[in-house]
Design a protein around this motif. Structure first.
Motif, PDB file in Angstrom:
ATOM      1  N   LEU A 132      42.737  44.898 -53.460  1.00  0.00           N
ATOM      2  CA  LEU A 132      42.321  46.166 -54.053  1.00  0.00           C
ATOM      3  C   LEU A 132      42.392  47.300 -53.036  1.00  0.00           C
ATOM      4  O   LEU A 132      42.875  48.404 -53.345  1.00  0.00           O
ATOM      5  CB  LEU A 132      40.902  46.035 -54.607  1.00  0.00           C
ATOM      6  CG  LEU A 132      40.270  47.304 -55.196  1.00  0.00           C
ATOM      7  CD1 LEU A 132      41.096  47.805 -56.372  1.00  0.00           C
ATOM      8  CD2 LEU A 132      38.830  47.038 -55.630  1.00  0.00           C
ATOM      9  N   VAL A 133      41.935  47.032 -51.816  1.00  0.00           N
ATOM     10  CA  VAL A 133      42.006  48.051 -50.765  1.00  0.00           C
ATOM     11  C   VAL A 133      43.462  48.400 -50.459  1.00  0.00           C
ATOM     12  O   VAL A 133      43.794  49.559 -50.188  1.00  0.00           O
ATOM     13  CB  VAL A 133      41.280  47.560 -49.501  1.00  0.00           C
ATOM     14  CG1 VAL A 133      41.445  48.572 -48.359  1.00  0.00           C
ATOM     15  CG2 VAL A 133      39.798  47.345 -49.777  1.00  0.00           C
ATOM     16  N   ALA A 134      44.350  47.395 -50.520  1.00  0.00           N
ATOM     17  CA  ALA A 134      45.774  47.657 -50.294  1.00  0.00           C
ATOM     18  C   ALA A 134      46.317  48.645 -51.318  1.00  0.00           C
ATOM     19  O   ALA A 134      47.113  49.542 -50.980  1.00  0.00           O
ATOM     20  CB  ALA A 134      46.564  46.348 -50.341  1.00  0.00           C
ATOM     21  N   LEU A 135      45.893  48.501 -52.565  1.00  0.00           N
ATOM     22  CA  LEU A 135      46.317  49.448 -53.601  1.00  0.00           C
ATOM     23  C   LEU A 135      45.799  50.854 -53.300  1.00  0.00           C
ATOM     24  O   LEU A 135      46.520  51.848 -53.484  1.00  0.00           O
ATOM     25  CB  LEU A 135      45.831  48.983 -54.974  1.00  0.00           C
ATOM     26  CG  LEU A 135      46.451  47.684 -55.510  1.00  0.00           C
ATOM     27  CD1 LEU A 135      45.804  47.301 -56.833  1.00  0.00           C
ATOM     28  CD2 LEU A 135      47.962  47.853 -55.684  1.00  0.00           C
ATOM     29  N   LEU A 136      44.559  50.944 -52.845  1.00  0.00           N
ATOM     30  CA  LEU A 136      43.998  52.257 -52.510  1.00  0.00           C
ATOM     31  C   LEU A 136      44.728  52.894 -51.340  1.00  0.00           C
ATOM     32  O   LEU A 136      45.005  54.102 -51.343  1.00  0.00           O
ATOM     33  CB  LEU A 136      42.505  52.109 -52.196  1.00  0.00           C
ATOM     34  CG  LEU A 136      41.607  51.651 -53.355  1.00  0.00           C
ATOM     35  CD1 LEU A 136      40.179  51.424 -52.874  1.00  0.00           C
ATOM     36  CD2 LEU A 136      41.630  52.672 -54.486  1.00  0.00           C
ATOM     37  N   VAL A 137      45.036  52.089 -50.317  1.00  0.00           N
ATOM     38  CA  VAL A 137      45.769  52.620 -49.159  1.00  0.00           C
ATOM     39  C   VAL A 137      47.159  53.075 -49.582  1.00  0.00           C
ATOM     40  O   VAL A 137      47.651  54.136 -49.157  1.00  0.00           O
ATOM     41  CB  VAL A 137      45.851  51.560 -48.044  1.00  0.00           C
ATOM     42  CG1 VAL A 137      46.805  52.014 -46.933  1.00  0.00           C
ATOM     43  CG2 VAL A 137      44.460  51.293 -47.467  1.00  0.00           C
ATOM     44  N   ALA A 138      47.820  52.271 -50.439  1.00  0.00           N
ATOM     45  CA  ALA A 138      49.144  52.662 -50.935  1.00  0.00           C
ATOM     46  C   ALA A 138      49.070  53.970 -51.716  1.00  0.00           C
ATOM     47  O   ALA A 138      49.941  54.844 -51.583  1.00  0.00           O
ATOM     48  CB  ALA A 138      49.723  51.549 -51.811  1.00  0.00           C
ATOM     49  N   GLY A 139      48.019  54.132 -52.530  1.00  0.00           N
ATOM     50  CA  GLY A 139      47.846  55.385 -53.261  1.00  0.00           C
ATOM     51  C   GLY A 139      47.618  56.557 -52.334  1.00  0.00           C
ATOM     52  O   GLY A 139      48.165  57.653 -52.557  1.00  0.00           O
ATOM     53  N   ALA A 185      44.849  37.116 -43.592  1.00  0.00           N
ATOM     54  CA  ALA A 185      44.994  37.821 -42.319  1.00  0.00           C
ATOM     55  C   ALA A 185      45.898  39.034 -42.464  1.00  0.00           C
ATOM     56  O   ALA A 185      45.586  40.131 -41.971  1.00  0.00           O
ATOM     57  CB  ALA A 185      45.550  36.861 -41.262  1.00  0.00           C
ATOM     58  N   PHE A 186      47.027  38.861 -43.156  1.00  0.00           N
ATOM     59  CA  PHE A 186      47.965  39.980 -43.310  1.00  0.00           C
ATOM     60  C   PHE A 186      47.348  41.105 -44.131  1.00  0.00           C
ATOM     61  O   PHE A 186      47.456  42.290 -43.765  1.00  0.00           O
ATOM     62  CB  PHE A 186      49.257  39.486 -43.967  1.00  0.00           C
ATOM     63  CG  PHE A 186      50.294  40.555 -44.107  1.00  0.00           C
ATOM     64  CD1 PHE A 186      51.113  40.893 -43.045  1.00  0.00           C
ATOM     65  CD2 PHE A 186      50.450  41.247 -45.308  1.00  0.00           C
ATOM     66  CE1 PHE A 186      52.075  41.888 -43.176  1.00  0.00           C
ATOM     67  CE2 PHE A 186      51.401  42.238 -45.440  1.00  0.00           C
ATOM     68  CZ  PHE A 186      52.218  42.562 -44.369  1.00  0.00           C
ATOM     69  N   LEU A 187      46.713  40.756 -45.247  1.00  0.00           N
ATOM     70  CA  LEU A 187      46.107  41.789 -46.094  1.00  0.00           C
ATOM     71  C   LEU A 187      44.965  42.493 -45.365  1.00  0.00           C
ATOM     72  O   LEU A 187      44.771  43.704 -45.530  1.00  0.00           O
ATOM     73  CB  LEU A 187      45.600  41.165 -47.394  1.00  0.00           C
ATOM     74  CG  LEU A 187      46.666  40.790 -48.421  1.00  0.00           C
ATOM     75  CD1 LEU A 187      46.041  40.028 -49.576  1.00  0.00           C
ATOM     76  CD2 LEU A 187      47.393  42.034 -48.925  1.00  0.00           C
ATOM     77  N   TRP A 188      44.216  41.736 -44.578  1.00  0.00           N
ATOM     78  CA  TRP A 188      43.136  42.373 -43.818  1.00  0.00           C
ATOM     79  C   TRP A 188      43.714  43.421 -42.870  1.00  0.00           C
ATOM     80  O   TRP A 188      43.204  44.536 -42.763  1.00  0.00           O
ATOM     81  CB  TRP A 188      42.332  41.336 -43.050  1.00  0.00           C
ATOM     82  CG  TRP A 188      41.172  41.947 -42.317  1.00  0.00           C
ATOM     83  CD1 TRP A 188      41.187  42.557 -41.103  1.00  0.00           C
ATOM     84  CD2 TRP A 188      39.821  42.057 -42.793  1.00  0.00           C
ATOM     85  NE1 TRP A 188      39.934  43.032 -40.772  1.00  0.00           N
ATOM     86  CE2 TRP A 188      39.088  42.739 -41.792  1.00  0.00           C
ATOM     87  CE3 TRP A 188      39.179  41.634 -43.953  1.00  0.00           C
ATOM     88  CZ2 TRP A 188      37.722  42.990 -41.935  1.00  0.00           C
ATOM     89  CZ3 TRP A 188      37.829  41.896 -44.080  1.00  0.00           C
ATOM     90  CH2 TRP A 188      37.112  42.573 -43.085  1.00  0.00           C
ATOM     91  N   GLY A 189      44.779  43.065 -42.168  1.00  0.00           N
ATOM     92  CA  GLY A 189      45.370  44.019 -41.238  1.00  0.00           C
ATOM     93  C   GLY A 189      46.033  45.187 -41.936  1.00  0.00           C
ATOM     94  O   GLY A 189      45.841  46.346 -41.545  1.00  0.00           O
ATOM     95  N   ALA A 190      46.799  44.905 -43.003  1.00  0.00           N
ATOM     96  CA  ALA A 190      47.565  45.953 -43.669  1.00  0.00           C
ATOM     97  C   ALA A 190      46.703  46.891 -44.491  1.00  0.00           C
ATOM     98  O   ALA A 190      47.091  48.041 -44.720  1.00  0.00           O
ATOM     99  CB  ALA A 190      48.629  45.321 -44.567  1.00  0.00           C
ATOM    100  N   ALA A 191      45.552  46.423 -44.958  1.00  0.00           N
ATOM    101  CA  ALA A 191      44.745  47.234 -45.880  1.00  0.00           C
ATOM    102  C   ALA A 191      43.356  47.539 -45.314  1.00  0.00           C
ATOM    103  O   ALA A 191      43.016  48.701 -45.072  1.00  0.00           O
ATOM    104  CB  ALA A 191      44.617  46.510 -47.221  1.00  0.00           C
ATOM    105  N   VAL A 192      42.562  46.506 -45.088  1.00  0.00           N
ATOM    106  CA  VAL A 192      41.156  46.729 -44.706  1.00  0.00           C
ATOM    107  C   VAL A 192      41.061  47.412 -43.349  1.00  0.00           C
ATOM    108  O   VAL A 192      40.330  48.396 -43.179  1.00  0.00           O
ATOM    109  CB  VAL A 192      40.387  45.395 -44.713  1.00  0.00           C
ATOM    110  CG1 VAL A 192      38.940  45.624 -44.298  1.00  0.00           C
ATOM    111  CG2 VAL A 192      40.448  44.737 -46.089  1.00  0.00           C
ATOM    112  N   ALA A 210      42.184  50.977 -43.662  1.00  0.00           N
ATOM    113  CA  ALA A 210      41.179  51.782 -44.368  1.00  0.00           C
ATOM    114  C   ALA A 210      40.012  52.128 -43.448  1.00  0.00           C
ATOM    115  O   ALA A 210      39.525  53.270 -43.444  1.00  0.00           O
ATOM    116  CB  ALA A 210      40.683  51.031 -45.603  1.00  0.00           C
ATOM    117  N   ILE A 211      39.557  51.161 -42.653  1.00  0.00           N
ATOM    118  CA  ILE A 211      38.467  51.428 -41.717  1.00  0.00           C
ATOM    119  C   ILE A 211      38.877  52.505 -40.717  1.00  0.00           C
ATOM    120  O   ILE A 211      38.112  53.442 -40.429  1.00  0.00           O
ATOM    121  CB  ILE A 211      38.063  50.125 -40.993  1.00  0.00           C
ATOM    122  CG1 ILE A 211      37.412  49.151 -41.972  1.00  0.00           C
ATOM    123  CG2 ILE A 211      37.104  50.426 -39.837  1.00  0.00           C
ATOM    124  CD1 ILE A 211      37.141  47.776 -41.386  1.00  0.00           C
TER     125      ILE A 211
END
Length: 397
Positions: free
Chosen positions: A54-61, A107-114, A117-118
């Motif tokens: 979900l955070v990945a979608l927000l970052v992409a937006g 791990a990848f999603l945490w790095g790419a999104a979370v 975002a932080i």
């Protein structure tokens, strides 16, 4: 748990089937406790992956609104090149005892999104604070952000992801190589999103020429920069996993995090205050070569440990010496897989599963033998002994 020799069975080729372990009245209780714990960790992992998605979608937006959809599309295509280079290297490191796909995706999603975002939220907060605190509305110093703020915020955000994976998947976090793989995967995700942003800004500000220059600097000269930083945190947690549990893990985490922050700050500082080109070849390249040497040595240590622990099972009758050779060396594994492909029908999947289960068994035994095991590890050992028995049966069927 003692290593009880299995009952004899008919061999096939160079593989010697072994029977199941003897009964253990406490095994069912231990397995039930481990299952309950595993369900709790599994639920947390599913939730984390969903939240990271979900955070990945927000970052992409956010990127699409800030840069434009077409610019983000171009930046993404260009960023896939350094990402592919890094993922290929991670795959090479992770060949001996591969980590589970779900853990690598987390791990990848945490790095790419979370983590991204932080970093964005903290940067926005710092900018707002500077705007309100300064009477003339001056912004924060860019060099200070690059050398102090970015290393601290980004490495804490990325390192937290590696620590979470350790806490949720300890059975798959056995040593420094595992930590290196998870840390590098988190960093690969972060660098991928960051590269999209940098490539997009370069395209907007300077066109294709500026994009090409930025790609050479970030995509070809330094695709492993973030990997090198966060690997410090991952390797430190991996050493903690090998040595024990409890407060010591946090101490190792902080040591690795401190090294990651300092290395990140040194890298950014060299770009901001020194001759980046000269410093790259005189300092950064030697550091990168040293990291490669350390990685190779850690992988060789894993192979030696696999041979030593499987030899203990061979002494107890679970494996024969040819199997130990075939499972604990690259030539032996290649020979086993070549034999599997030559069968009719091919038995490649069964042999690969046998290699994977036996390697996990060796790592589990290493933790038990060094006095760092809990009840779950003993249950893991019993389950893996049964798994290698089933693998043999599947191969010899």
């Amino acid at each position: 748990m003692s290593l009880t020799p299995p009952p004899p069975a008919d061999p096939y080729g160079h593989l010697n089937p072994a029977g199941p372990p003897s009964g253990d009245p406490a095994f069912s209780h231990r397995t039930a406790g481990r299952a309950r714990s595993g369900l709790g960790a599994g639920a947390a992992i599913v939730v984390l992956i969903a939240v990271a998605g979900l955070v990945a979608l927000l970052v992409a937006g956010y990127l699409a609104v800030s840069l434009g959809v077409s610019v983000v599309a171009v930046g993404t295509l260009v960023a896939l090149v350094p990402l592919g280079i890094v993922l290929f290297a991670i795959r090479w490191i992770d060949r001996w005892e591969p980590e589970p796909r779900w853990a690598l995706w987390l791990a990848f999603l945490w790095g790419a999104a979370v983590s991204v975002a932080i970093a964005l939220i903290v940067d926005l907060g710092v900018q707002l604070f500077a705007a309100f605190a300064s009477p003339d509305g001056a912004s924060t110093d860019e060099a200070l952000q690059a050398v102090v703020q970015a290393p601290i915020v980004e490495e804490v955000a990325k390192g937290a992801g590696v620590l979470l994976i350790y806490l949720l998947a300890r059975s798959h976090f056995d040593g420094p190589v595992d930590g290196l793989v998870y840390g590098a995967t988190v960093a690969a995700g972060f660098a991928f999103t960051e590269n999209i942003l940098y490539f997009g800004v370069a395209l907007i500000e300077g066109g294709a020429g500026e994009l090409g220059t930025t790609f050479i600097v970030r995509g070809l000269f330094s695709p492993f920069a973030h990997v090198l930083f966060t690997a410090c945190t991952g390797v430190a947690i991996g050493f903690a996993a090998r040595r024990g549990r409890g407060a010591g893990v946090m101490a190792w985490f902080l040591v690795g995090l401190g090294a990651a922050i300092l290395l990140h700050a040194f890298w950014n500082g060299s770009l901001a205050f020194a001759d980046a080109f000269a410093l790259y070849f005189t300092v950064q390249v030697p550091i990168f070569i040293a990291a490669i040497v350390v990685t190779v040595l850690l992988r060789r240590e894993e192979q030696r440990m696999t041979r030593a622990r499987l030899s203990e099972y061979a002494d107890a009758g679970w494996f024969n010496r040819d199997e130990v050779e075939g499972l604990s060396t690259w030539p032996g594994r290649r020979a086993a897989l070549a034999w599997a492909r030559a069968q009719h029908p091919p038995r490649t999947a069964q042999v690969q599963r046998f290699i994977a289960d036996a390697t996990r068994l060796a790592f589990t035994r290493n933790i038990i033998a060094t006095g760092r095991a809990d009840v779950r590890r003993h249950a893991d050992e019993r389950a893996l002994l049964e798994a290698v028995t089933r693998d043999r049966a599947a191969i010899s069927a």
